[in-house]
Scaffold this active site. Structure first.
Site, PDB file in Angstrom:
ATOM      1  N   LEU A   1      36.464 -40.255 -27.082  1.00 51.27           N
ATOM      2  CA  LEU A   1      36.863 -39.955 -25.703  1.00 51.27           C
ATOM      3  C   LEU A   1      36.452 -38.542 -25.268  1.00 51.27           C
ATOM      4  O   LEU A   1      36.567 -38.193 -24.094  1.00 51.27           O
ATOM      5  CB  LEU A   1      38.374 -40.148 -25.522  1.00 51.27           C
TER       6      LEU A   1
ATOM      7  N   ASP B   1      32.462 -47.720 -31.437  1.00 50.19           N
ATOM      8  CA  ASP B   1      31.846 -46.395 -31.641  1.00 50.19           C
ATOM      9  C   ASP B   1      31.288 -45.878 -30.310  1.00 50.19           C
ATOM     10  O   ASP B   1      30.215 -45.271 -30.257  1.00 50.19           O
ATOM     11  CB  ASP B   1      30.749 -46.440 -32.711  1.00 50.19           C
TER      12      ASP B   1
ATOM     13  N   HIS C   1      27.481 -39.254 -24.038  1.00 46.55           N
ATOM     14  CA  HIS C   1      26.749 -37.983 -24.059  1.00 46.55           C
ATOM     15  C   HIS C   1      26.234 -37.685 -22.662  1.00 46.55           C
ATOM     16  O   HIS C   1      25.810 -38.602 -21.959  1.00 46.55           O
ATOM     17  CB  HIS C   1      25.558 -38.059 -25.013  1.00 46.55           C
TER      18      HIS C   1
ATOM     19  N   HIS D   1      33.204 -42.479 -42.630  1.00 51.05           N
ATOM     20  CA  HIS D   1      31.839 -42.529 -42.094  1.00 51.05           C
ATOM     21  C   HIS D   1      30.932 -42.403 -43.322  1.00 51.05           C
ATOM     22  O   HIS D   1      30.745 -41.312 -43.845  1.00 51.05           O
ATOM     23  CB  HIS D   1      31.647 -41.352 -41.125  1.00 51.05           C
TER      24      HIS D   1
ATOM     25  N   ASN E   1      24.016 -43.115 -35.015  1.00 53.18           N
ATOM     26  CA  ASN E   1      24.336 -42.888 -36.415  1.00 53.18           C
ATOM     27  C   ASN E   1      25.524 -43.758 -36.814  1.00 53.18           C
ATOM     28  O   ASN E   1      26.594 -43.601 -36.228  1.00 53.18           O
ATOM     29  CB  ASN E   1      24.679 -41.411 -36.632  1.00 53.18           C
TER      30      ASN E   1
END
Lengths: 316, 444
Positions: free
Chosen positions: B71, B315, B319, B189, B288
């Site tokens: 977020l 995910d 951006h 991750h 990624n």
């Protein structure tokens, strides 16, 4: 002819042959002349956009554009574009606003010229002068030009490329171009310096340099950076040199007429001994001379279409 | 009463809707709960203050739960805020999202997780469950105060350094052990850092050809293998974020066969897109873990269908434009996912016959809620569409289709990899405890 030159793989056999033939023409029209200038690109603006240091390549492109009477602007944007606070996009928009017709771009990021050509930021033709570990198509063209001058047509010729293929844009472009021209390419490198999937490239691969040399028409040595050692690509400079370096003993395994090439700058004593580099079978200095002719040809073919002249002959 | 805890003042009767894709039924939402499922009497339509929805052709699923959302607030409000991110979530059919910890400042203290949680309550579009960082500042050096975050108002149960891997085996072991005290889970991750230094795409023939540093499958698989064994050793739950390779699937499958306490997620984009897209050097496809091969995609779909992979998690990684409108190497990793997740799952799993809608509900609502431990408590999620359960409902039109247009997104960002693709299905309404948080034109 293609509008952009981003990869050696963009060139068909006809395209590549046209560039090489045009480069021969450029050589014929300028070699040995007091005034080495043709008006073919008069009024056109070529920008050398170098995000990486490269005096040799930049000078070669500058000379090529100037010999065709283009206006040349050197735009050096050293270091990371982001650390400078100016992005590739902003630089491109600036060049567009200045009316660049052709942009020769060197960048540390693989694919940057491709982005420049396809992102809509710019209308100019884009020529890749080396991008990251991706490609360096005019280097492959000048290598092919140099070999063709000595060996004749390259179809069926056996070319051996030795060294750090993993990080070499020169090797990638050469494999693609030489395969297009019908040559048989053999890559020789330690397994750590070969890219994943290299077995799918249009070439042969071996780890045994001595065995590869006996049938070679030309051997191209790649620069190996000693700093690769710290990443454990090979144990030591000495071991690399012993297993993959070209010295007089190995040169003696090559057919007597076989050429030695190197894109430069050389690490004498690492991948090639001084003795071999300076031998009469070495065409390393010629490669530099031929680079100008090939780049003249590429710029001419990409930019002259709207410049009003049709052949370099007419322009002479 | 806070906005997100409030309930719709007006009851809603959804007529002839296919609950979990089954036979048409009527669904009555009243006072924040599902008052009835079945056949509502005809006179219900005439019962004073009630909203009637014609659910003909629609499918009702329990409100979706995302275990993996970025977020961006606090710190990168230019990319997303809790307000805009949860609005995108509601549009995607989500009623709860787990907000990842890699904010600025990092969500590694009770203060930050409570801030994020409160922002979620104030926005009211979806319940926000903050994820706490495993290590201070995501630095991978010492454990963050996991207990304080668990005990905070945010009630954190999922901990992750997502964006980076907890690569230190001792630290990972300690984290796994420590969260047992409050039934937490470590969401890893999985990315061995040394094997992926400078890597920007899947390692394979294409990365070699494009001259891009490869991110090998084994860098994920090595960590997955290590962590399922560590979790088994200490008897704690581990959750593996965004599985992307066939090898990882095989490790998780083997672990589950051995009864090890592992769960795993897959993103919608890893179910649909392959690394071939990177040939354009378009940073929209930079993510990624990276987009993998068609064989990996096939393995991920199969694993999601057979239960080896427990859940779909978006995910969602917003951006700003400049982070993607640039050269590949310097572009940010990540893709938007909340608004397109259900359509991509329909396209890859339902329309291909791999999952039915009940299976989608399990993987996008019930299971993520269970893993995140938000299936119980004061405001539970992932509950069945049954009488007395919270009225967290999403209505979808599986027969609709639309061309993806990032400009229409509720997100502040536009980095959608599906731009221009025609995807099936549409989320026509989302209800959070009976209150509509998203409705398409004219439905209500």
């Amino acid at each position: 002819m293609i509008r952009h030159l981003l990869s050696a793989g963009d060139l068909s056999r006809e395209d590549a042959t046209l560039v090489l033939d045009t480069a021969e023409e450029m050589a014929r029209l300028t070699e040995g002349r007091a005034v080495k200038k043709l008006p073919a690109l008069r009024g056109r603006t070529v920008v050398n956009l170098f995000f990486e240091d490269s005096t040799r390549t930049r000078t070669s492109f500058e000379l090529a554009a100037k010999r065709l009477s283009a206006d040349v602007v050197n735009f050096s944007a050293k270091g990371s574009s982001l650390s400078k606070g100016e992005s590739l996009k902003d630089t491109a928009l600036t060049l567009e606003a200045m009316g660049a017709d052709g942009v020769v771009v060197r960048h540390s990021a693989s694919g940057a010229p491709y982005r420049l050509a396809t992102s809509g930021w710019i209308n100019a033709s884009v020529l890749n002068a080396g991008d990251g570990t991706h490609e360096h198509p005019t280097q492959a063209l000048l290598d092919a030009f140099t070999m063709r001058r000595h060996l004749g047509e390259l179809s069926g010729k056996r070319i051996v490329i030795v060294g750090d293929v993993l990080h070499s844009r020169v090797a990638r472009s050469n494999v693609l171009l030489l395969a297009t021209l019908g040559a048989t390419v053999t890559l020789v490198a330690p397994p750590t310096l070969l890219p994943m999937g290299v077995e799918q490239w249009p070439c042969e691969v071996t780890f045994d340099l001595d065995a590869a040399l006996s049938g070679a028409d030309a051997v191209m040595m790649l620069r190996v950076q000693s700093e690769r050692m710290k990443d454990a690509f090979f144990p030591s400079a000495r071991e690399y040199s012993r297993r993959y370096g070209l010295d007089a003993r190995r040169q003696a395994l090559m057919p007597p007429e076989a050429l030695v090439l190197h894109p430069g700058p050389m690490n004498r004593g690492m991948e090639i001994t001084a003795e071999v580099a300076d031998s009469d079978r070495s065409v390393i200095v010629e490669q530099v001379t031929n680079g100008v002719y090939v780049r003249m040809a590429a710029l001419y073919l990409m930019l002259a279409g709207t410049a009003g002249t049709t052949t370099p002959e007419e322009a002479a | 009463m806070t906005p997100s805890a409030s309930t719709s003042a007006t009851p809603t009767l959804i007529r002839n809707v296919r609950v979990l894709g089954g036979e048409p039924q009527d669904l009555l939402l009243r006072d924040g709960v599902i008052a009835s499922v079945g056949t509502a009497p005809d006179e219900a339509d005439r019962a004073g203050d009630i909203t009637i929805v014609d659910g003909t052709g629609l499918v009702a699923l329990p409100g979706l739960v995302d275990l993996h959302t970025h977020l961006r607030e606090p710190g990168r409000e230019d990319a997303e805020t809790v307000e805009t991110g949860t609005l995108a979530a509601a549009r995607g059919g989500f009623t709860a999202v787990h907000a990842m910890a890699n904010t600025d400042p990092v969500a590694d203290t009770a203060g930050v997780v409570e801030q994020v949680w409160r922002l979620g309550r104030e926005a009211g579009h979806a319940d926000v469950r903050p994820v706490g960082a495993v290590t201070v500042g995501l630095q991978g050096e010492r454990l963050a105060e996991l207990g304080a975050m668990a005990d905070s108002a945010a009630g954190v149960r999922v901990f992750s350094d997502d964006g980076v891997c907890v690569s230190d085996a001792v630290l990972m072991r300690r984290a796994l052990e420590y969260v047992k005290a409050f039934d937490g889970v470590i969401a890893q991750h999985a990315q061995e850092p040394r094997l992926t230094e400078g890597a920007t795409m899947n390692e394979g023939e294409l990365s070699g050809r494009l001259g891009l540093r490869g991110w090998p499958s084994v860098a994920e698989e090595a960590i997955v293998a290590r962590d399922v064994l560590l979790a088994a050793h200490v008897g704690s739950r581990v959750h593996i974020c965004h599985l992307s390779t066939r090898g990882s699937v095989e490790i998780v499958r083997l672990a589950k066969q051995r009864g090890l306490p592992v769960t795993a997620e897959v993103t919608p984009h890893h179910l649909l897109l392959t690394d071939e897209l990177v040939a354009t050097y378009d940073p929209r496809y930079k993510v990624n873990p990276p987009l993998r091969s068609a064989d990996d995609v096939a393995a991920l779909r199969e694993a999601l269908a057979d239960g080896t992979i427990d859940i779909v998690a978006t995910d969602h990684a917003p951006h700003p434009l400049e982070a993607k409108d640039c050269e590949w190497d310097v572009a940010a990793f990540g893709m938007l996912g909340l608004e397109t997740a259900l359509s991509v799952v329909q396209h890859t799993m339902v329309d291909t016959g791999l999952l039915d809608w009940a299976g989608v509900a399990e993987r996008m609502s019930a299971a993520p809620a269970r893993i995140g431990r938000c299936d119980t408590g004061e405001l539970p999620h992932g509950r069945p569409l049954a009488e007395g359960e919270p009225a967290n409902v999403v209505l979808i039109d599986p027969s609709a289709s639309a061309t993806v247009d990032p400009a229409a997104s509720a997100s502040l960002s536009r980095n959608m990899p599906y731009e221009g693709m025609k995807l099936p299905g549409a989320v026509v309404a989302t209800f959070l405890r009976g209150r509509p948080t998203h409705v398409t034109g004219g439905l209500l």
